[in-house]
Design a protein around this motif. Structure first.
Motif, mmCIF file in Angstrom:
data_model
loop_
_atom_site.group_PDB
_atom_site.id
_atom_site.type_symbol
_atom_site.label_atom_id
_atom_site.label_comp_id
_atom_site.label_asym_id
_atom_site.label_seq_id
_atom_site.Cartn_x
_atom_site.Cartn_y
_atom_site.Cartn_z
ATOM 1 N N LEU A 146 7.686 0.281 -11.871
ATOM 2 C CA LEU A 146 7.832 0.906 -10.557
ATOM 3 C C LEU A 146 9.073 1.795 -10.483
ATOM 4 C CD1 LEU A 146 6.656 -2.035 -8.302
ATOM 5 C CD2 LEU A 146 5.413 0.077 -8.842
ATOM 6 N N TYR A 155 -0.732 2.588 -9.105
ATOM 7 C CA TYR A 155 -0.367 1.172 -9.201
ATOM 8 C C TYR A 155 -0.313 0.540 -7.808
ATOM 9 C CZ TYR A 155 1.678 -3.093 -10.977
ATOM 10 O OH TYR A 155 1.884 -4.409 -11.316
ATOM 11 N N LEU A 156 0.181 1.290 -6.840
ATOM 12 C CA LEU A 156 0.247 0.753 -5.475
ATOM 13 C C LEU A 156 -1.147 0.482 -4.916
ATOM 14 C CD1 LEU A 156 3.094 3.015 -4.030
ATOM 15 C CD2 LEU A 156 3.281 0.676 -4.934
ATOM 16 N N THR A 157 -2.112 1.359 -5.216
ATOM 17 C CA THR A 157 -3.478 1.090 -4.754
ATOM 18 C C THR A 157 -4.084 -0.081 -5.522
ATOM 19 O OG1 THR A 157 -4.441 2.761 -6.220
ATOM 20 C CG2 THR A 157 -3.866 3.461 -3.975
ATOM 21 N N ARG A 160 -3.016 -3.209 -3.854
ATOM 22 C CA ARG A 160 -3.798 -3.473 -2.643
ATOM 23 C C ARG A 160 -5.174 -4.029 -2.988
ATOM 24 N NH1 ARG A 160 -5.268 -5.760 1.154
ATOM 25 N NH2 ARG A 160 -6.187 -4.784 2.971
#
Length: 192
Positions: A146, A155-157, A160
């Motif tokens: 990150l 990566y953030l999706t 989720r």
């Protein structure tokens, strides 16, 4: 959100064929946006006609020629403008939730089986997400990734998508336990 913006965002990863995008949608984008390959190809044609992506033909010897797509500057500007608009609230339409709501009058055994199937689906998706996560991290720990990765959006999706499927499993376990307890209580009452 339109498929248009999902495709433009996917092309931030770099040049891709329609086949590559279909695989990408199936593996990583599917945790927040679903599209069939036919829908993707139609959208690629529209985006190309609108000048938001550029297409080039790659000659292949033993296969049909393929088109490779890249994001244009106009496409990048469209994405920038898109990110400034507040998103619409998520609207959930889930047939299983209607079945669960009706389980008191419906076939509870069938509903339990549907919940189990959803849980198996969630486990399968989590396994795919785990493989994708390992590939993205490439031996780094999450915090290093990150801090150092060129792009963190994918990566953030993924985070989720993982949280969503983990919650599906927790919810499914709780529903199955509640329905089993209620069935046992009902059986005990009938046995009196």
């Amino acid at each position: 959100m339109s498929l248009k913006h999902a495709v433009l965002a996917a092309l931030l990863e770099g040049e891709a064929s329609g086949y590559d995008l279909a695989k990408l949608f199936d593996v990583s984008v599917a945790n927040f946006w679903a599209a069939t390959p036919q829908q993707l190809y139609r959208e690629l044609d529209r985006l190309s006609e609108a000048g938001l992506i550029a297409a080039r033909v790659v000659q292949q010897e033993r296969r049909p020629n393929k088109r490779m797509f890249t994001l244009t500057e106009a496409g990048r500007q469209d994405l920038v403008a898109y990110t400034t608009h507040p998103p619409k609230p998520t609207a959930v339409r889930d047939e299983l939730m209607v079945q669960v709501q009706a389980c008191d009058e419906g076939d509870t055994a069938a509903v339990r089986e549907h919940v189990r199937e959803r849980m198996e689906w969630a486990r399968g998706k989590l396994a795919r997400y785990a493989r994708l996560r390992e590939w993205m991290l490439a031996g780094r720990d999450e915090e290093s990734y990150l801090r150092e990765a060129e792009r963190v959006g994918p990566y953030l999706t993924l985070m989720r998508g993982r949280a969503f499927e983990e919650e599906n499993l927790r919810w499914g376990e709780r529903v199955l336990a509640i329905l089993a307890d209620r069935e046992a209580l009902q059986t005990a009452r009938q046995g009196r």
